[in-house]
Design a protein around this motif. Structure first.
Motif, PDB file in Angstrom:
ATOM      1  N   TRP A  82       8.619 -37.674   2.838  1.00 39.91           N
ATOM      2  CA  TRP A  82      10.040 -37.779   3.180  1.00 39.91           C
ATOM      3  C   TRP A  82      10.883 -36.731   2.466  1.00 39.91           C
ATOM      4  CZ3 TRP A  82      10.617 -43.756   2.465  1.00 39.91           C
ATOM      5  CH2 TRP A  82      10.268 -44.403   3.653  1.00 39.91           C
ATOM      6  N   PHE A  83      10.601 -36.517   1.186  1.00 40.28           N
ATOM      7  CA  PHE A  83      11.492 -35.704   0.369  1.00 40.28           C
ATOM      8  C   PHE A  83      10.959 -34.307   0.069  1.00 40.28           C
ATOM      9  CE2 PHE A  83      12.550 -40.151  -0.745  1.00 40.28           C
ATOM     10  CZ  PHE A  83      13.802 -40.165  -0.157  1.00 40.28           C
ATOM     11  N   GLY A  84       9.869 -33.924   0.730  1.00 37.84           N
ATOM     12  CA  GLY A  84       9.428 -32.544   0.643  1.00 37.84           C
ATOM     13  C   GLY A  84       8.646 -32.165  -0.591  1.00 37.84           C
ATOM     14  N   GLY A  85       8.126 -33.131  -1.323  1.00 37.94           N
ATOM     15  CA  GLY A  85       7.358 -32.800  -2.522  1.00 37.94           C
ATOM     16  C   GLY A  85       5.900 -32.529  -2.246  1.00 37.94           C
ATOM     17  N   GLY A  86       5.443 -32.815  -1.018  1.00 41.90           N
ATOM     18  CA  GLY A  86       4.025 -32.614  -0.692  1.00 41.90           C
ATOM     19  C   GLY A  86       3.743 -31.170  -0.350  1.00 41.90           C
ATOM     20  N   LYS A  87       2.491 -30.803  -0.421  1.00 39.48           N
ATOM     21  CA  LYS A  87       2.076 -29.428  -0.144  1.00 39.48           C
ATOM     22  C   LYS A  87       2.456 -28.998   1.263  1.00 39.48           C
ATOM     23  CE  LYS A  87      -1.657 -26.387  -1.265  1.00 39.48           C
ATOM     24  NZ  LYS A  87      -2.910 -26.279  -1.930  1.00 39.48           N
ATOM     25  N   GLU A  91      -0.156 -44.931  -4.874  1.00 42.58           N
ATOM     26  CA  GLU A  91      -0.535 -43.701  -4.177  1.00 42.58           C
ATOM     27  C   GLU A  91       0.039 -43.649  -2.764  1.00 42.58           C
ATOM     28  OE1 GLU A  91      -2.182 -40.891  -5.237  1.00 42.58           O
ATOM     29  OE2 GLU A  91      -1.953 -41.754  -7.236  1.00 42.58           O
ATOM     30  N   ALA A  92       0.020 -44.762  -2.052  1.00 42.81           N
ATOM     31  CA  ALA A  92       0.563 -44.793  -0.686  1.00 42.81           C
ATOM     32  C   ALA A  92       2.073 -44.554  -0.704  1.00 42.81           C
ATOM     33  CB  ALA A  92       0.228 -46.116  -0.002  1.00 42.81           C
ATOM     34  N   LEU A  93       2.765 -45.205  -1.626  1.00 41.96           N
ATOM     35  CA  LEU A  93       4.214 -44.996  -1.742  1.00 41.96           C
ATOM     36  C   LEU A  93       4.516 -43.556  -2.148  1.00 41.96           C
ATOM     37  CD1 LEU A  93       5.268 -48.342  -3.445  1.00 41.96           C
ATOM     38  CD2 LEU A  93       5.855 -47.588  -1.116  1.00 41.96           C
ATOM     39  N   GLY A  94       3.750 -43.017  -3.079  1.00 38.32           N
ATOM     40  CA  GLY A  94       3.946 -41.628  -3.493  1.00 38.32           C
ATOM     41  C   GLY A  94       3.738 -40.656  -2.346  1.00 38.32           C
ATOM     42  N   LEU A  95       2.725 -40.905  -1.537  1.00 35.55           N
ATOM     43  CA  LEU A  95       2.461 -40.056  -0.381  1.00 35.55           C
ATOM     44  C   LEU A  95       3.625 -40.126   0.609  1.00 35.55           C
ATOM     45  CD1 LEU A  95       0.504 -38.162   1.084  1.00 35.55           C
ATOM     46  CD2 LEU A  95      -0.656 -40.189   1.983  1.00 35.55           C
ATOM     47  N   ARG A  96       4.138 -41.304   0.852  1.00 34.79           N
ATOM     48  CA  ARG A  96       5.269 -41.472   1.768  1.00 34.79           C
ATOM     49  C   ARG A  96       6.502 -40.750   1.230  1.00 34.79           C
ATOM     50  NH1 ARG A  96       6.801 -40.431   5.736  1.00 34.79           N
ATOM     51  NH2 ARG A  96       4.793 -41.173   6.377  1.00 34.79           N
ATOM     52  N   PHE A  97       6.812 -40.934  -0.066  1.00 35.63           N
ATOM     53  CA  PHE A  97       8.007 -40.304  -0.624  1.00 35.63           C
ATOM     54  C   PHE A  97       7.869 -38.788  -0.673  1.00 35.63           C
ATOM     55  CE2 PHE A  97       8.746 -44.585  -2.566  1.00 35.63           C
ATOM     56  CZ  PHE A  97       9.847 -44.881  -1.773  1.00 35.63           C
ATOM     57  N   ARG A  98       6.673 -38.282  -0.970  1.00 33.57           N
ATOM     58  CA  ARG A  98       6.466 -36.826  -0.950  1.00 33.57           C
ATOM     59  C   ARG A  98       6.678 -36.289   0.459  1.00 33.57           C
ATOM     60  NH1 ARG A  98       2.547 -38.291  -4.552  1.00 33.57           N
ATOM     61  NH2 ARG A  98       0.889 -38.294  -3.011  1.00 33.57           N
ATOM     62  N   LEU A 120       2.703 -45.091   6.379  1.00 31.17           N
ATOM     63  CA  LEU A 120       2.323 -43.690   6.540  1.00 31.17           C
ATOM     64  C   LEU A 120       2.302 -43.231   8.002  1.00 31.17           C
ATOM     65  CD1 LEU A 120      -0.538 -43.481   3.887  1.00 31.17           C
ATOM     66  CD2 LEU A 120       1.890 -42.903   3.626  1.00 31.17           C
ATOM     67  N   PHE A 121       2.691 -44.122   8.922  1.00 33.81           N
ATOM     68  CA  PHE A 121       2.727 -43.800  10.346  1.00 33.81           C
ATOM     69  C   PHE A 121       1.362 -43.330  10.848  1.00 33.81           C
ATOM     70  CE2 PHE A 121       7.015 -42.826   8.685  1.00 33.81           C
ATOM     71  CZ  PHE A 121       7.708 -43.853   9.298  1.00 33.81           C
ATOM     72  N   LEU A 122       0.317 -44.024  10.450  1.00 33.59           N
ATOM     73  CA  LEU A 122      -1.038 -43.656  10.848  1.00 33.59           C
ATOM     74  C   LEU A 122      -1.441 -44.379  12.128  1.00 33.59           C
ATOM     75  CD1 LEU A 122      -2.810 -43.710   7.375  1.00 33.59           C
ATOM     76  CD2 LEU A 122      -2.190 -41.709   8.747  1.00 33.59           C
ATOM     77  N   PRO A 123      -2.190 -43.721  12.999  1.00 35.15           N
ATOM     78  CA  PRO A 123      -2.654 -44.366  14.222  1.00 35.15           C
ATOM     79  C   PRO A 123      -3.922 -45.197  13.998  1.00 35.15           C
ATOM     80  CG  PRO A 123      -3.376 -42.094  14.215  1.00 35.15           C
ATOM     81  CD  PRO A 123      -2.544 -42.298  12.966  1.00 35.15           C
ATOM     82  N   THR A 124      -4.558 -45.018  12.874  1.00 33.54           N
ATOM     83  CA  THR A 124      -5.835 -45.676  12.590  1.00 33.54           C
ATOM     84  C   THR A 124      -5.619 -47.095  12.064  1.00 33.54           C
ATOM     85  OG1 THR A 124      -5.769 -44.450  10.510  1.00 33.54           O
ATOM     86  CG2 THR A 124      -7.234 -43.628  12.224  1.00 33.54           C
TER      87      THR A 124
END
Length: 148
Positions: free
Chosen positions: A138-143, A129-136, A51-55
């Motif tokens: 990358w591919f524009g499915g997220g809000k 959930e982590a994979l879904g968040l990444r794919f959303r 997820l490219f998180l700094p934490t």
């Protein structure tokens, strides 16, 4: 597992940062169970890279956030399921360029009772959930497509 004595420090530091997060993986943090610490570290590293998180600790769920910043977030999209809400919260906070400070926390083993968390089912849920968040993202499915 969270030490309530740390909350005062979190609130004080929230005067300077948008979000303060407890971390088992910063200097001074940790877990009594070395095996749990090691496997948590590996999974956190995977989430961080995916997820490219700094934490460093993306699963702790022990945090303080400014109310104004919390109100900016898509709370319905973040706060669902179980503990996986926390990496969604960090992901959106990072995408919105919130300042995030991690402070050390120490997890002791339970004195009484047993965890109600089913390990394998939770691992699979978090992974999905982590994979879904990444794919959303990358591919524009997220809000917000991973952007503010």
């Amino acid at each position: 597992n969270h030490d309530p004595a740390v909350t005062g420090q979190m609130v004080r530091m929230a005067h300077y940062y948008d979000m303060v997060s407890g971390s088992r993986f910063t200097t001074g943090g940790g877990m009594q169970s070395k095996a749990r610490w090691f496997f948590s570290l590996l999974f956190n590293l995977w989430i961080r890279l995916l997820l490219f998180l700094p934490t460093q600790d993306n699963l702790a769920g022990f945090y303080c956030i400014r109310r104004k910043k919390l109100d900016e977030l898509d709370l319905g999209g973040i706060f669902r399921n179980y503990g996986d809400y926390y990496f969604r919260l960090l992901h959106e906070a990072h995408a919105r360029k919130f300042t995030i400070l991690e402070i050390p926390v120490w997890y002791r083993d339970r004195d009484y009772g047993v965890s109600k968390t089913p390990f394998v089912r939770t691992l699979l849920l978090y992974t999905r959930e982590a994979l879904g968040l990444r794919f959303r993202t990358w591919f524009g499915g997220g809000k917000n497509n991973g952007r503010s």
